[in-house]
Design a protein around this motif. Structure first.
Motif, PDB file in Angstrom:
ATOM      1  N   GLN A 138       0.817  -1.205   0.000  1.00 36.98           N
ATOM      2  CA  GLN A 138       0.000   0.000   0.000  1.00 36.98           C
ATOM      3  C   GLN A 138       0.860   1.268   0.000  1.00 36.98           C
ATOM      4  O   GLN A 138       0.701   2.150  -0.831  1.00 36.98           O
ATOM      5  CB  GLN A 138      -0.862  -0.021   1.264  1.00 36.98           C
ATOM      6  CG  GLN A 138      -2.181   0.688   1.135  1.00 36.98           C
ATOM      7  CD  GLN A 138      -3.061   0.408   2.364  1.00 36.98           C
ATOM      8  OE1 GLN A 138      -2.643  -0.303   3.291  1.00 36.98           O
ATOM      9  NE2 GLN A 138      -4.249   0.959   2.379  1.00 36.98           N
ATOM     10  N   GLN A 139       1.775   1.316   0.939  1.00 34.05           N
ATOM     11  CA  GLN A 139       2.611   2.509   1.096  1.00 34.05           C
ATOM     12  C   GLN A 139       3.516   2.717  -0.107  1.00 34.05           C
ATOM     13  O   GLN A 139       3.675   3.838  -0.601  1.00 34.05           O
ATOM     14  CB  GLN A 139       3.493   2.380   2.348  1.00 34.05           C
ATOM     15  CG  GLN A 139       2.726   2.364   3.641  1.00 34.05           C
ATOM     16  CD  GLN A 139       2.164   3.735   3.964  1.00 34.05           C
ATOM     17  OE1 GLN A 139       2.835   4.750   3.767  1.00 34.05           O
ATOM     18  NE2 GLN A 139       0.922   3.795   4.401  1.00 34.05           N
TER      19      GLN A 139
ATOM     20  N   THR B  81       2.232   4.331  -3.185  1.00 31.87           N
ATOM     21  CA  THR B  81       1.972   5.777  -3.120  1.00 31.87           C
ATOM     22  C   THR B  81       3.232   6.612  -3.330  1.00 31.87           C
ATOM     23  O   THR B  81       3.166   7.817  -3.509  1.00 31.87           O
ATOM     24  CB  THR B  81       1.394   6.162  -1.738  1.00 31.87           C
ATOM     25  OG1 THR B  81       2.397   5.951  -0.743  1.00 31.87           O
ATOM     26  CG2 THR B  81       0.162   5.348  -1.407  1.00 31.87           C
ATOM     27  N   ARG B  82       4.379   5.980  -3.290  1.00 36.28           N
ATOM     28  CA  ARG B  82       5.634   6.727  -3.392  1.00 36.28           C
ATOM     29  C   ARG B  82       6.101   6.840  -4.840  1.00 36.28           C
ATOM     30  O   ARG B  82       5.993   5.895  -5.603  1.00 36.28           O
ATOM     31  CB  ARG B  82       6.750   6.022  -2.615  1.00 36.28           C
ATOM     32  CG  ARG B  82       6.495   5.856  -1.154  1.00 36.28           C
ATOM     33  CD  ARG B  82       7.668   5.114  -0.536  1.00 36.28           C
ATOM     34  NE  ARG B  82       8.866   5.934  -0.592  1.00 36.28           N
ATOM     35  CZ  ARG B  82       9.447   6.481   0.482  1.00 36.28           C
ATOM     36  NH1 ARG B  82       8.959   6.270   1.689  1.00 36.28           N
ATOM     37  NH2 ARG B  82      10.518   7.215   0.351  1.00 36.28           N
ATOM     38  N   ASP B  83       6.699   7.941  -5.169  1.00 35.18           N
ATOM     39  CA  ASP B  83       7.325   8.086  -6.481  1.00 35.18           C
ATOM     40  C   ASP B  83       8.501   7.121  -6.626  1.00 35.18           C
ATOM     41  O   ASP B  83       8.754   6.599  -7.704  1.00 35.18           O
ATOM     42  CB  ASP B  83       7.854   9.517  -6.646  1.00 35.18           C
ATOM     43  CG  ASP B  83       6.730  10.469  -6.981  1.00 35.18           C
ATOM     44  OD1 ASP B  83       5.595   9.989  -7.215  1.00 35.18           O
ATOM     45  OD2 ASP B  83       6.977  11.697  -6.988  1.00 35.18           O
TER      46      ASP B  83
ATOM     47  N   ASN C 244      -0.764  -5.662  -8.529  1.00 33.81           N
ATOM     48  CA  ASN C 244      -0.478  -4.228  -8.561  1.00 33.81           C
ATOM     49  C   ASN C 244       0.720  -3.874  -9.436  1.00 33.81           C
ATOM     50  O   ASN C 244       1.299  -2.789  -9.309  1.00 33.81           O
ATOM     51  CB  ASN C 244      -0.264  -3.723  -7.137  1.00 33.81           C
ATOM     52  CG  ASN C 244      -1.577  -3.624  -6.394  1.00 33.81           C
ATOM     53  OD1 ASN C 244      -2.327  -2.672  -6.607  1.00 33.81           O
ATOM     54  ND2 ASN C 244      -1.898  -4.642  -5.588  1.00 33.81           N
TER      55      ASN C 244
END
Lengths: 375, 375, 375, 375
Positions: D68-69, D72-74, D99
């Motif tokens: 999940q985390q 979200t990160r570039d 994903n």
């Protein structure tokens, strides 16, 4: 503990030893390779550094530039690894040492005993860590061998036979392979080819395991490839203070031998054998008894030998040995950086001096027609 | 062909070498052991002979009695095998030779070069077959090695390393074991222990395979067991006429080594390795190439090596090697008895002289402080 | 003790097994080969006998003639060695046994279990010595292995892996080599090729060392050379009464394998490995511990293994193993001839029955589509 | 090429396999380990990550949180390495794959064939790189073996014998050693212990080298340590479409065996042998001919095998093999990230499915009483 910022001199392009140092330095997270004078050609140095992820501003064409620049940086190198041809070691190592940079230097540490002693004084003066890359002493079974000797399992040692005899210079590789020529060129390599290149390893490992230092040598050196100005084969006899005797065979013309570093030590009670090409095993033999094969990672080794990185039966090799030595260098440097006094056991400047003395004494014995020469 | 009537001098009771000769002589139906002076004790000689099925009238206490008596018999011995302590070889061998009895003699053939040359003259005079028991040259893979050298598969030979280093006299066996004492007693053994006992084998096999005869030796001899009046460890350097170099290591104190006869020969093209403890294999190596393991009995051996007695994979050993040498002796003797000129290839009196020269020159080098001595 | 007068059936001309039996019989002075039916061709039999020094009147063309004639002589044979194709064993062995002649028979002792049991009854009736030539059990290290198992050094055995997998019939040798054809001809060889030829050795040696007798087998047999009417490759599973499991791999098509008899035994405490091609060593391994290599002739072997014929390091081989088995046969026969009851330990008729049961059960399992079959 | 941002699931604390993955990922500069769910205990995960130089915000206690985390990160992870107990592989691998995160997963890829096929569909759908960590196929000599087979140097393959039989679970390690218990707990490990743990390697390497896929298996599974609910020893027979046959022996109770991965392949012309404990050598044998030992790094290898990292004679080992496999994964992922189609050769999801099919079929065969089961 601080991660050691490391610079390199030499070891670029297709250098095998360069890769070995980098893999070793990189293995345990103690070092970060941050700068390098990888090549005399500035572009080649930058390009090579780029492949390694090194900022182009820190890829130098000259060790002096690197030293000067890095000293000005807050994040400048703490230590340098030197892996140039032998003839440059003294000058380079001295320059870094004089400026308080810790040094890891390829063997032989210099080309003369005089230089080695000068360097040792500088190292002492500047209180730096100085490691000499006798990389084969990192093998766990070599540690086991040393512990067995120390614990009297061999009894009194009387005979030591050490070999580093490969065959890769049976042909005139110096004419065929870039990067091989310097080793047989006295102007770059110094006064010895095979003793400086591999004999010094055989000599060092014998002392490392046995704990004995010879007092005299007698050397019979030849150039099997006759066009060579330096010896490519060396038969050496050694006398030890306790009456023990030893031999070293160093060769670059042992045709078909692939690596050829072997050690056999005989004592009053038992003997040990170790072969670098099967490094995970150590052979222990007593008179008229069954043989014991010690195996890296086994439960019946001495604690000092339990430095395996993977379980018994999963073979370790050359890179783990080099990594183990670098770990020792790294721990010694970290301790020094932290002003701690850690009893780290690594091949240092004294081993370096011994190694050069051995070479020099052998050369003296040879020109004197196989005279016994004091070490 | 006539079955050769064979006598023996020595080799009784628990003698290992005696049994080895008998097994070898018995293997191919060429010899019949008919007489023997097995023991200085007359009763012991008779008793021992009885176990072997030898008529008590032909079991002697003294070689002179045997010689005298056997000469008077129609079915007297044609040949004699001598396996007494070294110091008796010359006298005994001369006595039999002088009477036209063919001789198979243990090494070293005499204790001085002078005696060896005298004996050679007698052998020539009397036109007898004289074999010297360099029994390890009977191994098929040793024949293969010689053929490979002869056929240029190694190129020009430049380095020869030969060892016969066992550890069975690391303890003072001379005090513990009847039958071991004489080897270190100069009055019985002659002036050398380990060179005469095993070094001469290492030297002989190196010459047998390489076809090269050294011109100079330099020897470093020690007594690791310090109470010994004779050397038990020998490091030798050899110079060959073509510029090749060699070493011999002979030892009785290589603790834990079980047998220890090994040969490594390096040429300009390739090298060979052979280890007596794994005698069915011969290792062939070329620079940077895969290794070839020649196997006794395999189809790709030279015909001269196809003397196996059982198919590939069924291990042959020490007794087959000795038997092969005896077969050669037997064929030479049968040919001589039949006045035929058979080109038989066996270790003879010239090998014997060479072997004694090697020992004597090493002893000279040692007393001269490791001087190079002409062979 | 009386020297046993021995006859031979088969083993003439270029027979390797014939030579092996003769060398073995001849080694210890227990036997004298006095008669033989070496060949179906009368002239060939006489000629072959002549080479062996056998009187032409005692070189027969037929085993029946030999039996008949020898029974009439005062110095007639006491024992016979049978080394004909398998299909003749029962008839021949029975004929000699019935006349009180002691028998040494090649494996498999018969081609059916029924015959083997009949033969066993006859042997019991006539109170003769009956040896089955499981010649590999004569190796000293096999004795050592058995002693180690008996003394609990392996703990409880749970897994036994035995192989006899060579590659000499990868090609259709039956079409190329006289003397090879019978092995794959059911009329002469019986119902099995590779199980009867080598599998029975692998099975026997596993039982000899482990002391365990399996209760069920499951067999997967194939003919890799598809023209063969008999199996040339066999994978076997075995179940033992204590819950232990085993496998046998027998093959004549393991390309490139030279001999291929190997044994590995695993117990709750340790394991043993032995390879016929390196018969002087026995490997002992415990969990996560260093390895021990027992060496023939070493001082730390069990007394039962101290049957070496020459000192440690001088390799013994195939012929010594066969000789050791013959020595046991000879001692048993001599004891019987002298009406003594000597506890001699040799592979006998019960081993013979077991061996045939194994083969027969495997064949049954195969035709039932890999069913488990009671032994 | 982009440096691949890598996450890890599992492999924390004293995990040997975790270290192996990290060393391998780190070797060639293709990956940067940036995140990890190293431990179920959040603090332990952070602490472990810290040692590795990973930001505490990216050291997770749960793979879901990491997924999940990081999404979200570039600079979120591109790929994940999964080295948890087997029972979690499917769920975790599916989550990442779904994903679009590339996956490197330990074997066996799932615990059921059904799951493996589902996963394969997802991998195809999402067009990700999916590597299965059959890490032993990275050895250069395994590449050489495959090339030799492909080039017909063995002829037609008829027999394949593969083993992975170690002895480290002869004792009830599940009760003694944290981290060992899950392997014999069906709820975590799935329905198999030794087949899933090591048997699948033996199976995979046989197929990798031979290029053959079996069509039927027959399995005989046991629990030597009787308290175990899962098998710890497996004897397997395999049938191949061309009539070839094979066996697999997988064991965790082969007392004293240290690693025990061995491969032997027999063809109509020659055979190959390879032993993981001596990984730098490959043995090649032809009927009645001398043996050839191919050596890693030698000049006579196929180009595909010339992936050595250091010259011949300097032993490589386990870590180089794993590194070579990771290099292949990395190159495949880099190519995918760059939308290139690079023909990279790595063990992928199809190998994963095959591996699970093998296990499942063996279990079916076992419950059916050693029936032949289609693969």
């Amino acid at each position: 503990m601080k991660i050691i910022q490391l610079g390199m001199v030499g070891g670029g392009r297709s250098s095998q030893i360069g890769d070995s140092h980098r893999v070793a330095a990189n293995r345990d997270g103690l070092f970060k390779l941050s700068a390098g004078a990888f090549d005399k050609d500035p572009l080649a140095s930058v390009e090579f550094g780029k492949k390694l992820g090194i900022d182009s501003s820190r890829a130098y064409a000259d060790y002096r530039a690197m030293l000067q620049q890095e000293l000005t940086r807050d994040d400048g190198i703490d230590a340098v690894s030197i892996m140039t041809p032998n003839g440059f070691h003294f000058e380079m190592a001295s320059a870094f040492a004089a400026n308080g940079i810790h040094v890891i230097c390829e063997k032989p540490v210099t080309t003369t005993v005089e230089d080695a002693i000068k360097l040792a004084e500088l190292v002492k003066d500047k209180d730096i860590v100085f490691g000499v890359m006798y990389g084969y002493t990192g093998y766990p079974m070599i540690k086991q061998a040393r512990e067995m000797v120390r614990n009297g399992e061999l009894g009194e040692i009387h005979t030591i036979k050490s070999e580093f005899a490969h065959g890769h210079a049976m042909h005139t590789v110096e004419q065929e392979k870039e990067g091989a020529a310097w080793r047989v060129d006295p102007k770059i390599s110094g006064p010895s080819f095979v003793l400086a290149d591999v004999g010094t390893h055989a000599y060092h490992i014998a002392g490392f395991v046995s704990g004995l230092k010879p007092i005299q040598v007698c050397a019979h050196l030849t150039s099997v490839v006759r066009t060579r100005p330096l010896e490519d084969n060396a038969f050496i006899w050694l006398k030890y203070p306790n009456g023990a005797n030893g031999t070293v065979w160093a060769s670059a013309v042992a045709t078909g031998n692939q690596h050829g570093l072997n050690l056999r030590i005989y004592g009053s009670k038992a003997s040990l054998q170790w072969h670098q090409e099967r490094p995970n095993q150590l052979i222990y033999k007593q008179t008229s008894m069954s043989t014991k094969i010690y195996e890296r990672g086994a439960d019946d080794l001495y604690p000092a030998a339990r430095i395996e990185r993977v379980g018994v039966g999963h073979p370790e090799g050359y890179f783990e040995s080099f990594s183990n030595v670098y770990r020792q260098f790294g721990q010694a440097i970290q301790a020094k950086l932290a002003n701690q006094s850690l009893p780290v056991d690594y091949p240092g400047i004294d081993d370096g001096i011994q190694g050069v003395k051995f070479i020099e004494s052998c050369l003296t014995s040879q020109v004197s027609g196989q005279a016994w020469v004091n070490l």
